[in-house]
Design an enzyme around this catalytic site. Structure first.
Site, short mmCIF file in Angstrom:
data_model
loop_
_atom_site.label_atom_id
_atom_site.label_comp_id
_atom_site.label_asym_id
_atom_site.label_seq_id
_atom_site.Cartn_x
_atom_site.Cartn_y
_atom_site.Cartn_z
N GLU B 33 0.81 -1.22 0.00
CA GLU B 33 0.00 0.00 0.00
C GLU B 33 0.85 1.27 0.00
O GLU B 33 0.35 2.36 -0.28
CB GLU B 33 -0.89 0.02 1.25
N HIS B 34 2.07 1.14 0.40
CA HIS B 34 2.90 2.34 0.58
C HIS B 34 4.17 2.21 -0.22
O HIS B 34 5.15 1.64 0.25
CB HIS B 34 3.23 2.54 2.06
#
Lengths: 138, 157
Positions: B33-34
């Site tokens: 997600e990052h």
């Protein structure tokens, strides 16, 4: 010993670093909580930084005493600080402007006693006392 | 996932300084997600790793008897991104320590290059201040980790 102006400038720099405020916001009469947004943990941070910056030890509660009245009705009644309470404040906060506070001694305004000027007066006193106690080296 | 953001201490000078490492791998969930398609280590987790390194240094200085709680990050500078496959090295130095709390200066490096710096403050919190009866920081999982690192003396593991 540093001059009053030098102490003031160092205190301003300390508060700018600790509270992330602009130097222009740090005026002598600025209150730490109301004007500069200090929270309780910032007081310990400020003490650490002053100790490092001025090379002194500040005993717990000497500059920023905690829970002065301990809910004692002798000192606080109906949200106002009593004359005995004012006397206690003079003892615990000898460098604060108690006279102005005493004109309208609302307990809720007690944090206004903690100002930039109060810190400077405390440091002037501390550094003077320390200089007087230090051995002369001429 | 366990909330332990350092893998191992590599240096530890009680009451003075400590160095810990953290290996980053693609297998760690947050990289998905990052950021999507561009995995970089979140700075918040980097700060957590520095704070854990510093918090254990501070805790050890008080014989692990006090509850050391992250209270304030007065300054942070980030100089570079950190990617999966890299090894972070967290070095912290104790600046102040007293009954009420402590401050450390922390530096994070990847292969000797400084990637972030921070000044981190901890408060010593008594259990009764937050409605607890027992110490809550150096217990359970964290105590196990410290025992694995042989930081706690045998009687306290």
């Amino acid at each position: 010993m540093p001059s009053k102006q030098e102490i003031y400038e160092k205190v301003v720099a300390t508060l700018v670093d600790s509270l992330n405020v602009e130097p222009e916001e740090v005026r002598p009469e600025a209150t730490l909580q109301g004007d500069l947004g200090a929270e309780s943990i910032d007081f310990l941070d400020i003490v650490f930084r002053l100790e490092r910056g001025f090379g002194i030890k500040i005993p717990r509660g000497e500059l920023f005493p905690e829970s002065i009245f301990q809910g004692d009705p002798q000192y606080v009644q109906d949200g106002k600080v009593t004359p005995q309470g004012i006397e206690l404040l003079r003892q615990k906060l000898p460098f604060a402007d108690i006279d102005s506070f005493a004109k309208d001694p609302q307990l809720s305004k007690i944090s206004d006693l903690f100002t930039v000027e109060m810190i400077c007066r405390y440091l002037e006193h501390r550094l003077q006392t320390e200089e007087a106690a230090a051995p002369q080296t001429h | 996932m366990r909330w332990i953001w350092i893998d191992r201490f590599v240096e530890f000078e009680p009451g003075r300084r400590a160095k810990a490492i953290k290996n980053l791998t693609q297998a760690e969930d947050y990289f998905r997600e990052h950021l999507p398609g561009y995995p970089i280590f979140p700075i918040s987790l980097l700060l957590e790793g520095l704070a854990q390194t510093g918090g254990i240094l501070v805790g050890e200085a008080g014989n692990f008897e006090r509850n050391v709680v992250l209270a304030k990050i007065a300054s942070v500078q980030v100089h570079a991104e950190v990617y999966p496959g890299q090894q972070l090295e967290y070095e912290v130095e104790l600046l102040d320590l007293r009954e009420e709390g402590a401050t450390v200066r922390g530096i994070a490096r990847v292969q000797a290059q400084v990637v972030a710096e921070a000044e981190i403050m901890f408060a010593h919190v008594r259990p009764e201040q937050i409605g607890l009866q027992e110490n809550f920081v150096f217990s359970g999982e964290l105590k196990k980790l410290l025992a694995l690192n042989r930081l706690l003396p045998p009687g306290k593991r």
